[in-house]
Every structure is written in C-alpha cells, then in structure tokens.
Design an enzyme around this catalytic site. Structure first.
Site, PDB file in Angstrom:
ATOM      1  N   GLY A  16       0.848  -1.177   0.000  1.00 12.94           N
ATOM      2  CA  GLY A  16       0.000   0.000   0.000  1.00 12.94           C
ATOM      3  C   GLY A  16       0.887   1.230   0.000  1.00 12.94           C
ATOM      4  O   GLY A  16       2.107   1.119  -0.114  1.00 12.94           O
ATOM      5  N   ALA A  17       0.249   2.379   0.158  1.00 14.89           N
ATOM      6  CA  ALA A  17       1.011   3.622   0.132  1.00 14.89           C
ATOM      7  C   ALA A  17       1.949   3.736   1.326  1.00 14.89           C
ATOM      8  O   ALA A  17       3.019   4.326   1.227  1.00 14.89           O
ATOM      9  CB  ALA A  17       0.046   4.810   0.123  1.00 14.89           C
ATOM     10  N   VAL A  64       2.808  -5.340   3.351  1.00 14.77           N
ATOM     11  CA  VAL A  64       2.333  -6.319   4.323  1.00 14.77           C
ATOM     12  C   VAL A  64       2.937  -7.685   3.984  1.00 14.77           C
ATOM     13  O   VAL A  64       2.897  -8.117   2.821  1.00 14.77           O
ATOM     14  CB  VAL A  64       0.794  -6.385   4.341  1.00 14.77           C
ATOM     15  CG1 VAL A  64       0.315  -7.447   5.327  1.00 14.77           C
ATOM     16  CG2 VAL A  64       0.214  -5.024   4.725  1.00 14.77           C
ATOM     17  N   ASP A  69      -8.835   6.572   7.821  1.00 16.57           N
ATOM     18  CA  ASP A  69      -8.628   6.026   6.472  1.00 16.57           C
ATOM     19  C   ASP A  69      -9.530   4.819   6.234  1.00 16.57           C
ATOM     20  O   ASP A  69      -9.093   3.800   5.701  1.00 16.57           O
ATOM     21  CB  ASP A  69      -7.152   5.657   6.300  1.00 16.57           C
ATOM     22  CG  ASP A  69      -6.776   5.479   4.827  1.00 16.57           C
ATOM     23  OD1 ASP A  69      -7.522   5.983   3.958  1.00 16.57           O
ATOM     24  OD2 ASP A  69      -5.753   4.839   4.542  1.00 16.57           O
TER      25      ASP A  69
HETATM   26  N1  ATP Z   1      -3.593  -8.509   8.840  1.00 19.59           N
HETATM   27  C1  ATP Z   1      -3.556  -8.903   7.564  1.00 19.59           C
HETATM   28  N2  ATP Z   1      -3.644 -10.210   7.250  1.00 19.59           N
HETATM   29  C2  ATP Z   1      -3.603 -10.604   5.958  1.00 19.59           C
HETATM   30  N3  ATP Z   1      -3.500  -9.787   4.920  1.00 19.59           N
HETATM   31  C3  ATP Z   1      -3.405  -8.468   5.172  1.00 19.59           C
HETATM   32  C4  ATP Z   1      -3.427  -7.963   6.495  1.00 19.59           C
HETATM   33  N4  ATP Z   1      -3.328  -6.617   6.446  1.00 19.59           N
HETATM   34  C5  ATP Z   1      -3.257  -6.300   5.146  1.00 19.59           C
HETATM   35  N5  ATP Z   1      -3.305  -7.401   4.373  1.00 19.59           N
HETATM   36  C6  ATP Z   1      -3.250  -7.445   2.916  1.00 19.59           C
HETATM   37  O1  ATP Z   1      -2.105  -6.753   2.491  1.00 19.59           O
HETATM   38  C7  ATP Z   1      -2.416  -5.928   1.397  1.00 19.59           C
HETATM   39  C8  ATP Z   1      -1.741  -4.599   1.545  1.00 19.59           C
HETATM   40  O2  ATP Z   1      -2.253  -3.975   2.718  1.00 19.59           O
HETATM   41  P1  ATP Z   1      -2.099  -2.437   2.917  1.00 19.59           P
HETATM   42  O3  ATP Z   1      -2.754  -2.065   4.198  1.00 19.59           O
HETATM   43  O4  ATP Z   1      -0.672  -2.053   2.771  1.00 19.59           O
HETATM   44  O5  ATP Z   1      -2.909  -1.941   1.658  1.00 19.59           O
HETATM   45  P2  ATP Z   1      -3.733  -0.637   1.435  1.00 19.59           P
HETATM   46  O6  ATP Z   1      -4.777  -0.538   2.491  1.00 19.59           O
HETATM   47  O7  ATP Z   1      -4.139  -0.612   0.019  1.00 19.59           O
HETATM   48  O8  ATP Z   1      -2.613   0.445   1.672  1.00 19.59           O
HETATM   49  P3  ATP Z   1      -2.662   1.847   2.363  1.00 19.59           P
HETATM   50  O9  ATP Z   1      -3.766   1.818   3.386  1.00 19.59           O
HETATM   51  O10 ATP Z   1      -1.307   1.973   2.979  1.00 19.59           O
HETATM   52  O11 ATP Z   1      -2.923   2.787   1.260  1.00 19.59           O
HETATM   53  C9  ATP Z   1      -3.903  -5.800   1.314  1.00 19.59           C
HETATM   54  O12 ATP Z   1      -4.307  -6.251   0.067  1.00 19.59           O
HETATM   55  C10 ATP Z   1      -4.463  -6.690   2.363  1.00 19.59           C
HETATM   56  O13 ATP Z   1      -5.335  -7.599   1.805  1.00 19.59           O
END
Ligand code: ATP
Length: 511
Positions: free
Chosen positions: A22-23, A27, A136
């Site tokens: 993500g930004a 993960v 967010d």
């Molecule tokens: N606790 C978790 N367990 C499993 N998968 C996760 C978990 N947290 C996030 N993910 C997966 O990791 C990916 C990236 O998560 P991330 O939060 O970085 O994405 P994002 O919400 O698009 O980014 P951001 O909020 O920083 O803009 C997501 O597609 C999500 O499905």
C-alpha cells in the site's frame, strides 16, 4: 510473491512473503521465531523510518495501538523499531479485503452491506469512545475473515494514516489514502473528529451497493471539490431505509451525521426493513436524529431512542456494550491467496446473511451473494428526511478509474502544527548596521575607557563637592607642619644650624 529467503525483523519475526503493498508500506506473511505462529507484519516505508516525527509518534502511540481490541478489529500484537525499520505485527487474516471482494464479486445486497458495516461501526464506536479516529476507512482496510463458511469484517490499519502522515511521503509523492473517502471538513483542513470516519462509512455504504463511490473524478482536487459541494445521487434500486442512512452519513456538516454506535443500530434496523422482517416505521430516522453528533441529548438521547424501538422477531440488538469473545487468530498458509487476481474461491452460499444473536462471537454473516439487477426504487421512508440542501446533483455517469492517492492538499491541513517547525527552519538573516564595536577587540577597549572616565568623573565630583577636599588640604597642611618640625629637630640634633658655622670660624683662627 515471496522473496524465498526469510528476512528477520526485530529479534522475534521472520518475514516470509509479501501479501500486498500500500502507500504506507508492505504487508508480509511472517512467522514468530519462537512459536512458529503465523502473523502479518506491515513494514512501513523506509522514508517513514528516517522521519524522527514518525518514529516519535510510532513509539508514543505504541500502547494505544496495542490496546485497541474488538472482535471486528485486526489486532495489532507488536510494534517493532529496528534501525530505520518500523513494523506493525498483526493477526494474519485468512480472507480477502473488501476491495478485492467487491472487485471479484460485484456489489452486495443492501441487507448484507448494512450488516457488514454495522459490525465495522461496532468497532468504530469502541475506538471513538477511546478518542481514536481511524482516518482512512475504506474497503481496502476492511478484511473479511473466514469463520467456517462465513466471512466477517475486521477493520485494519488503525493509526496508520496518522503515522504515515509524514512529509517523507509527501516528498516522494507517494501519498496516503484516497480522496474518495475524504470528509469535506478534512478537505478543508478543519479539525478531525470521529465524524470523518462516519462520512467514510457512508461512502463505503454507497459503494458496497452501487458498485462505485458517490463521487468520482480522475482529478483528485476536483474530487475533493465534489465532496465539498455536491450531493450524492441515489443509485437506482437502493432501498429507502438504506439510502436514508447513507445520505445522512454523507452530510456535509459533521454534526448532522450519526455517531458510530447510532449508525450501527440504524444499519441493523435497515437490514431488517430491507429483508421484510420489520416495517419501516420511522424508527431508523429517530435513531439517526438522536445519535447525530450535533444532537443536544447526545448519547443519552440515542440510548432512549434505541430502547423505544419495537423488537421484531429477528430483534437485532443495539450495538453490544460488551464485545463478544474475540475469534481465535486465523493462521493460514494460503493467506497469499487474498492477493490473487484469479477468480476467488471463496464460498458463495446462496443464502441471505445469517443474523447473530446478541453478544455471540463472532458477529458473522454468511458470505454475501453477488447482487442481481437492481429492483424498482422502494417507497419513500416515512421518517423525517435529512434537511434538503441546494439541489446540485452530479450525474452518476460511467467513471474512469479514480486516483488512489490523497493529494498533498488534503493531508497538509489535517495536522499542520506538526510540520510547521520543519518548514520554517530557515531563518531570515539578521540585518545589522556597521558598528565600531563590531571590530574585534575595539569594542572592549572603548567600553573599558568609557567606564574609567565615568569613574574618574564621579570620584572628582565626590572629592570637589564634599568636605573631602578640605580634609585633604588640612591633612596636607598638617603633614607639612609635622615635616617642618621634623626638619627642625633633625637640624638641631645634627647641629647643622650655627654648629657648622662655629667650626669653620674656629679652624680659620688657628691658622
Ligand atoms: N492482517 C492482515 N492479514 C492478511 N493480509 C493483510 C493484512 N493486512 C493487510 N493485508 C493485505 O495486504 C495488502 C496490503 O495492505 P495495505 O494495508 O498495505 O494496503 P492498502 O490498504 O491498500 O494500503 P494503504 O492503506 O497503505 O494505502 C492488502 O491487500 C491486504 O489484503
């Protein structure tokens, strides 16, 4: 997606493979060294680790993040600071995020959407009561955890928006969040309140049923302008009860929005109404009005309104005051499937959402069906409609892909105080005229001389205008007198006076 080599983070965790980016970071699926337990680790972007402000916030909010607990929250287990690496260790969720789910399955039926968001509201009402705002909320931050054949929603990324609100990201033009969910007051730089999360919940409610957010634009600034000035268009087929709630969440004024607890109650009632389990008797509008942030009665009024609700056979409870027992942390070796671009293999029961009894863990619903073609618009809701703002509806036309990143214009006003000192570091040069004293050494000499002259003048004045000089003169006279006596005595003793003359005459007589 994995690198093939486990990378250690901190002393306890081994990163195994990436689950997504993500930004604000990446993960990873990871394991705990000692126990072999599987966890998710969000490693924040490197730029954040080099930003002292972010590191300070990270450490300061450590206990706050670790203590956020609710069955509909992804639990943060640990925060790691290692050199310039910052990482959050979370429960690994075996399931897709809601954005992926929507992309792969299409919109949800309104009742399923209402129950999904009701559970998210339960989590929000707990964190809001602790003074913690998510900032967010969006489908990508709602994970759908598996529980047998059903999925239940869990909110993730709490605190990340605040941690990641850093000039480091601004500098790299990789900004946090997305403008589709930004409340008007955030876009204006006004103080953040829990009402911003409710606005975002309204956007998600709209999107879950319509298949797209209420405002769309390829230009992020124009998109913010839509949030500030335009009213959402009601999607065809969205039931009255559902639309009433969605529209109230999307109110431009934060005070007009319901709080998270009231929203959760209203959504559960709407799910009943939409599925025909209860009549639409105006109770939803009452709950929304009583729980509005601007309602004078506040929480007490909302509670009264809830108690006054007629119980139906399904009888959805108001938001539980005691959260159900948290589900066991899921740990699946197939977790990377959540990032798969292949058609999902998630179970697709053709049943309406399963309702949960109060306080039963976890508050799950059966996996929602893909929504069929929209039906005819439902009857007007008997409850009091929200105050009609000026009619400036946007046409709900086919949209291009929305921009993902929140522009600097949105992020900066949110917390200007934290960045100000950094931006004002350069001082204006001092402007000085020429001064003799600025020559090294000269300043001291002039100062010393000046002091001596002043001291001399003071001493002279004291001497001249006081009896001192008389005393001195008389002392000098006395001294002269005494010296005269001394000379006389000395002459007498040595016989200089007449004695010298007598010897000389006598000597001359003998010759
Ligand atoms: N606790 C978790 N367990 C499993 N998968 C996760 C978990 N947290 C996030 N993910 C997966 O990791 C990916 C990236 O998560 P991330 O939060 O970085 O994405 P994002 O919400 O698009 O980014 P951001 O909020 O920083 O803009 C997501 O597609 C999500 O499905």
């Amino acid at each position: 997606m994995g690198s093939g080599v486990d990378r250690p983070v901190g002393s306890k965790y081994l990163l195994q493979e990436t689950l997504g980016r993500g930004a604000s970071g990446t993960v990873w699926r990871a394991s705990v060294r000692d126990s072999g337990e599987v966890v998710a680790v969000k490693v924040l972007r490197e730029e954040l680790g080099t930003d002292p402000d972010v590191v300070t916030r990270f450490l300061r909010e450590r206990s706050l993040l670790l203590n956020l607990r609710h069955p509909n929250l992804v639990h943060v287990r640990d925060l790691v600071v290692e050199g310039e690496t910052l990482a959050l260790v979370m429960d690994l969720i075996d399931g897709p995020d809601l954005r992926t789910y929507l992309r792969d399955n299409g919109p949800l039926p309104p009742a399923a959407a209402a129950l999904t968001m009701a559970q998210i509201c339960d989590a929000l009402s707990v964190t809001h009561a602790d003074g913690v705002i998510h900032r967010d909320l969006k489908p990508a931050n709602i994970m759908l955890a598996r529980n047998g054949d059903s999925l239940y929603p869990m909110l993730t990324d709490f605190g990340i928006a605040r941690l990641a609100d850093s000039p480091a990201l601004t500098r790299t033009h990789e900004l946090v969040g997305t403008p589709s969910y930004v409340a008007p007051e955030t876009a204006e730089g006004r103080p953040l309140t829990p009402a911003v999360d409710v606005y975002a919940a309204g956007v998600v409610l709209y999107e879950l049923v319509a298949g797209h957010p209420p405002f769309r634009d390829t230009n992020p600034i124009a998109l913010l302008h839509h949030h500030l000035t335009e009213l959402p268009t009601r999607p065809a087929g969205m039931p009255d009860a559902y639309w009433l709630i969605t529209e109230r969440c999307l109110a431009k004024q934060p005070e007009a929005r319901p709080d998270a607890a009231g929203l959760g109650r209203a959504l559960r009632m709407a799910a009943d109404v939409v599925s025909g389990a209860r009549p639409d008797d105006g109770s939803i509008a009452q709950v929304l009005a009583a729980s509005a942030f601007g309602a004078g009665a506040g929480a007490a009024g909302a509670a009264d309104a809830t108690r006054a609700l007629p119980q139906t056979r399904a009888g959805y409870p108001s938001a539980p005051t005691t959260p159900p027992t948290p589900p066991a942390p899921p740990a699946s070796p197939n977790a990377t499937r959540v990032m798969s671009t292949q058609p999902p293999g998630y179970p697709q029961p053709q049943q309406p959402p399963v309702r949960q009894a109060p306080h039963h863990p976890p508050p799950a619903y059966a996996e929602p069906m893909r929504q069929g073609p929209p039906g005819p618009p439902a009857q007007a809701d008997p409850g009091p409609p929200p105050p009609p703002p000026p009619s400036r509806y946007r046409r709900d036309e086919a949209a291009e892909r929305e921009p993902r990143r929140r522009p600097r214009a949105v992020r900066e006003p949110a917390e200007p105080r934290e960045r100000e000192p950094r931006e004002r570091r350069e001082r204006e040069p001092r402007r000085r005229g020429f001064r003799l004293g600025s020559i090294p050494g000269v300043g001291c000499t002039i100062g010393c001389l000046l002091r001596l002259v002043i001291i001399a003048a003071v001493l002279f004045a004291v001497y001249w205008f006081s009896p001192l000089h008389d005393w001195v003169n008389s002392a000098i006279d006395t001294f002269d007198t005494v010296r005269g006596w001394y000379d006389d005595v000395k002459d007498f003793v040595t016989g200089n006076d007449g004695g010298d003359k007598g010897d000389g005459s006598g000597g001359g007589g003998e010759n």
